[in-house]
Design a protein around this motif. Structure first.
Motif, PDB file in Angstrom:
ATOM      1  N   MET C 129      63.346-109.474 -46.657  1.00  0.00           N
ATOM      2  CA  MET C 129      62.521-108.288 -46.444  1.00  0.00           C
ATOM      3  C   MET C 129      62.804-107.697 -45.061  1.00  0.00           C
ATOM      4  N   GLU C 130      63.027-108.595 -44.111  1.00  0.00           N
ATOM      5  CA  GLU C 130      63.301-108.133 -42.743  1.00  0.00           C
ATOM      6  C   GLU C 130      64.597-107.339 -42.697  1.00  0.00           C
ATOM      7  N   GLY C 131      65.586-107.818 -43.434  1.00  0.00           N
ATOM      8  CA  GLY C 131      66.825-107.081 -43.568  1.00  0.00           C
ATOM      9  C   GLY C 131      67.740-107.119 -42.360  1.00  0.00           C
ATOM     10  N   LYS C 132      67.491-108.034 -41.434  1.00  0.00           N
ATOM     11  CA  LYS C 132      68.324-108.023 -40.220  1.00  0.00           C
ATOM     12  C   LYS C 132      69.607-108.811 -40.391  1.00  0.00           C
ATOM     13  N   LEU C 133      69.552-109.828 -41.240  1.00  0.00           N
ATOM     14  CA  LEU C 133      70.742-110.663 -41.406  1.00  0.00           C
ATOM     15  C   LEU C 133      71.377-110.380 -42.756  1.00  0.00           C
ATOM     16  N   SER C 134      72.633-110.802 -42.913  1.00  0.00           N
ATOM     17  CA  SER C 134      73.304-110.554 -44.184  1.00  0.00           C
ATOM     18  C   SER C 134      72.828-111.562 -45.207  1.00  0.00           C
ATOM     19  N   LYS C 135      73.024-111.205 -46.464  1.00  0.00           N
ATOM     20  CA  LYS C 135      72.520-112.021 -47.554  1.00  0.00           C
ATOM     21  C   LYS C 135      73.100-113.427 -47.528  1.00  0.00           C
ATOM     22  N   THR C 136      74.393-113.524 -47.291  1.00  0.00           N
ATOM     23  CA  THR C 136      75.023-114.846 -47.297  1.00  0.00           C
ATOM     24  C   THR C 136      74.439-115.733 -46.215  1.00  0.00           C
ATOM     25  N   VAL C 137      74.269-115.151 -45.044  1.00  0.00           N
ATOM     26  CA  VAL C 137      73.717-115.947 -43.939  1.00  0.00           C
ATOM     27  C   VAL C 137      72.330-116.473 -44.299  1.00  0.00           C
TER      28      VAL C 137
END
Lengths: 273, 289, 290
Positions: C129-137
């Motif tokens: 939800m925060e969206g700061k990191l990439s999905k894989t991470v």
């Protein structure tokens, strides 16, 4: 409810918002219906129906007309008759199915097979079978409410917390006692809910039956609000159609409310929390 | 967990369904069911044809209906062999499809917003509640006046009934979602829209589908009424015509067909729900823990 | 699952090295329905919780502990007083209700894992939800954290398919993904049997040793409180107000052997008298559990 609380509720922001939306709805309706006579262009759909102001005027005339109130009475009596018959038969039927496994497994599939058949589909068969048109309407009305009440009773009885039953048993209650003092009160909320929904359905069926038997030319019972609407349509007084519609809406809402209040009275323990 | 439920927890989809069916057959249930239905049929047969009880003598009898239903050349024109039979079914189904689809597409979002936004609810819900108590059939004359042709009024009526039921149940569904879920979402940093998408919509799904089952039942109810009054073709029309033309066995054929198609469509809705909510099926299969 | 026997001195000195996540509750009052029934739930309550402490709030049912928790979390406001998190005002004059945020995450009494998402999808929810990191991470981190907490292999199950004990642990991991300053626990183990409970306790401590957060833990179970906490704050019956503070000087890291140690018994004695007294008051007043 004290006066200040009532005043707060009536003049609250929520209330005004509701009023605003309804007012806008009425305005659009009025403008749409009158548009043709003002500007010559007929608004699709809305342009064909009578305007709220005309409806209101017509209603004013009808309030003094005794036959209008007769229609109310006839519909109400049919609704109450069918509804109570459905309660008297439906509640025991539902409870018995909930309590007795064998009876449930025998009767329920048959019940479920018959249930999808809309009550109105029974109208012709009902008219053939019953000697008077009044009874045939009553039967169909009964069917409509019966299904709902049974389903709700069953659902309510099935979801009784087993521990209530076990507690009663461990205190030495007989089968009848358990039924009377545990199963019955515990199912009461579901019965109330089922009744409120069933009441709505009953109105639908009564109105439908009145229209069909009055309008379909099958030599039926006269009177009732459904018949009133159909008659107004056939007779070309369109404003009365809308009057009839609103009248039934009010009657239906009123009877459901009464039922809810009665239900609240019978199940005071639900009011806490 | 005993052996049986251990197996059940590892099965999915087809295997689970087969397992459930096989346990059902091993219980007394199917036989009691046959007893119940057989009892009903027996009464029908006895009352109408054998004993010819007073009120029952004019009614179509069991054998009469059955022979008519399965005859290649039916006296009154409708049986499983006649194409008209399937045409009528098809037409009713098509009307249901249009009306139900439209009601769902409009009703579910409306219901979701009514449940989610207090402001929206305050504006719109009173208007909704004023229109809802008006029985569907009371709309018939108005529908005939407003819409041209004989198809549209019928579909409109069916749509209306379905729409009210769907919207209301969806709204109640949203309101029934445990507030812990929305609170948890907020703690975890979800904004309003994210909460709506990830919590409200999936959380309301079970209630939405229960509502849709109710809705399709209501749709059939209205459709039959509408067809009886103003339609041509369709199962309601069949029943009404059979009555006015005094071809009574067809009435029963119509009723039975309605029952079966109603049941099938309702089951289809429920299966769609099960398919979309795999998590719930598995949760229910394993019971509370 | 036993707690790791870590000899890191950081862990042994209780809390002085950790600076984030300090909660200061100053003279907070909460009155419900001020114009109507006017029920005072919290009565001039002041508590100071240093960052990184496990603070156990103990009290009889219905005394208003959950109200405090909800105020910190931001689910409702306070009537007067102030609450600070690391010297930043959460709620107080001019802003009577805090905003819920990922620096203070609640673990709910009956669990609030989203039943329609798999365990893994639940765990990744916050960062996604925060969206700061990439999905894989995010997914990699989630899988690692779940494995660390002993939840490997349950990633693709749904919450409804696993035991409630396991669900609690997933919920805690879900919260930790966002690296909050504070974890707020609202009697999370109330519905579990005592065997599962002891396993949960050790699991929680294990997680705590690996992720230093402030823990604000509400319970009415004294054993649980003394086993887990650095400090017990015993609340009076409604309206709630701190009545007695018990320092639990049993050193961390702890394991289940602590339960039978003499010091543990001493602390139980110390706390019990007060708790029983308040419980009796609540019982006689017929208080409903919150």
């Amino acid at each position: 409810m004290n006066i200040t609380k009532l005043k707060d509720k009536v003049f609250s922001r929520a209330f005004f918002r509701g009023v605003i939306a309804i007012s806008i709805f009425l305005i659009i309706w009025e403008v749409g219906a009158r548009f043709e006579s003002w500007y010559g262009y007929r608004v699709p759909w809305i342009g064909l129906i009578p305007a709220p102001s005309a409806v209101f005027e017509s209603w004013g005339g009808l309030i003094g007309d005794p036959s209008y109130w007769m229609s109310w009475q006839m519909s109400f009596m049919r609704v109450l008759g069918g509804f109570f018959a459905a309660m008297i038969l439906g509640i025991p039927f539902g409870l018995f199915m909930a309590v007795n496994r064998t009876f449930h497994d025998t009767a329920f599939p048959t019940f479920e097979i018959l249930r999808p058949i809309p009550p109105l589909a029974w109208v012709p068969a009902s008219i053939i079978f019953w000697p008077t048109a009044e009874l045939s309407i009553a039967f169909v009305t009964f069917l409509g409410a019966f299904y709902t009440i049974v389903i709700n009773v069953l659902g309510g009885a099935k979801s009784i917390n087993k521990q209530y039953l076990q507690a009663a048993q461990s205190m030495g209650a007989s089968q009848w006692d358990i039924f009377r003092r545990v199963v019955l009160p515990a199912t009461l909320p579901s019965i109330v809910v089922g009744s409120a929904v069933g009441m709505g359905i009953t109105w639908e069926v009564v109105v439908a039956a009145e229209m069909i038997s009055g309008g379909g030319g099958s030599g039926g019972a006269g009177g009732g609000l459904g018949f009133f609407i159909w008659n107004s349509y056939v007779g070309g007084s369109y404003e009365q159609i809308v009057v009839g519609m609103i009248s039934i809406g009010i009657a239906g809402y009123f009877s459901s409310e009464m039922l809810r209040n009665l239900g609240g009275f019978l199940t005071p323990w639900l009011k806490t929390r | 967990m005993n052996n049986a439920s251990l197996q059940a927890s590892e099965m999915t989809g087809m295997a689970l369904t087969m397992y459930r069916i096989s346990t059902w057959f091993k219980s007394p249930k199917p036989y009691l069911m046959l007893v119940g239905v057989g009892f009903l049929l027996a009464i029908w047969y006895l009352f109408v044809e054998v004993w010819q009880l007073p009120r029952f003598e004019d009614m179509p009898g069991l054998t009469e209906v059955v022979t008519e239903y399965f005859s290649p050349d039916p006296i009154y024109g409708l049986s499983v062999y006649t194409p008209e039979y399937y045409q009528h079914i098809g037409i009713s189904l098509r009307r249901i499809a249009y009306a139900f689809f439209l009601a769902t597409v409009l009703g579910v979002p409306l219901g979701l917003f009514l449940g989610w936004s207090k402001k929206f609810h305050e504006f719109i819900f009173p208007l909704f509640e004023v229109l809802r108590p008006i029985p569907i059939l009371a709309w018939v004359p108005l529908a005939i006046i407003m819409f041209s042709g004989s198809e549209t009024p019928v579909i409109f009526l069916t749509f209306l009934a379905s729409f009210f039921a769907t919207t209301l149940n969806t709204m109640l569904g949203v309101q029934s979602i445990d507030e812990s879920y929305t609170r948890a979402a907020r703690c975890l940093g979800a904004n309003g829209w994210q909460t709506f998408r990830h919590v409200i919509v999936p959380g309301a799904m079970p209630y939405i589908f229960t509502g849709l089952q109710i809705s399709i039942g209501v749709a059939w109810f209205s459709l039959v009424a509408g067809e009886m009054v103003s339609g041509q073709f369709g199962l309601g029309y069949v029943i009404n015509t059979a009555y006015t033309m005094v071809t009574y066995p067809t009435i029963v054929i119509g009723m039975i067909t309605l029952g079966v198609t109603g049941f099938i469509t309702s089951t289809m809705v429920r299966m769609a729900g099960d398919f979309m909510m795999q998590w719930r099926v598995r949760e229910l299969a394993l019971g509370d823990n | 699952m036993s707690a790791a026997m870590n000899t890191d001195t950081n862990l042994q000195t209780n809390v002085t090295n950790v600076t984030k996540g300090a909660i200061r509750i100053e003279d907070v009052v909460k009155v419900y329905d001020p114009d109507g029934a006017a029920v005072m739930a919290v009565d001039h309550c002041s508590i100071d919780i240093p960052g990184g402490e496990i603070c156990m709030i103990v009290g009889p049912s219905g005394c208003g502990k959950t109200t405090l928790l909800n105020a910190i979390a931001g689910f409702h406001g306070i009537t007067s007083g102030e609450i600070y998190l690391d010297n930043e005002l959460l709620c107080g004059p001019g802003k009577m209700q805090a905003e819920p945020g990922s620096d203070r995450i609640v673990v709910f009494q009956n669990g609030a894992l989203f039943p329609w998402k798999s365990n893994l999808e639940n765990v990744v929810f916050g960062p996604m939800m925060e969206g700061k990191l990439s999905k894989t991470v995010i997914y990699d981190k989630a899988i690692k954290m779940m494995a660390d907490a002993g939840l490997g292999g349950t990633e693709h199950s749904f919450p409804g398919e696993v035991s409630s004990g396991l669900r609690r642990r997933v919920e805690i991991v879900r919260a930790l993904m966002l690296e909050p300053k504070v974890l707020l626990f609202d009697e999370p183990y109330r519905a579990l049997d005592s065997l599962t409970k002891s396993v949960m306790h050790e699991a929680l401590l294990d997680i705590y040793y690996k992720n230093k957060v402030t823990i604000f833990f509400i319970t009415h179970d004294l054993e649980e409180a003394i086993f887990l906490g650095h400090r017990l704050i015993i609340m009076s019956s409604r309206p709630c107000k701190p009545k007695k503070i018990v320092e639990v000087d049993i050193p961390h890291p702890r394991d289940y052997s602590v339960l039978t140690s003499p010091r543990f018994r001493e602390l139980m004695e110390e706390a019990k008298g007060v708790v029983n007294e308040e419980a009796k008051k609540a019982f006689e007043a017929g208080e409903k559990e919150g």
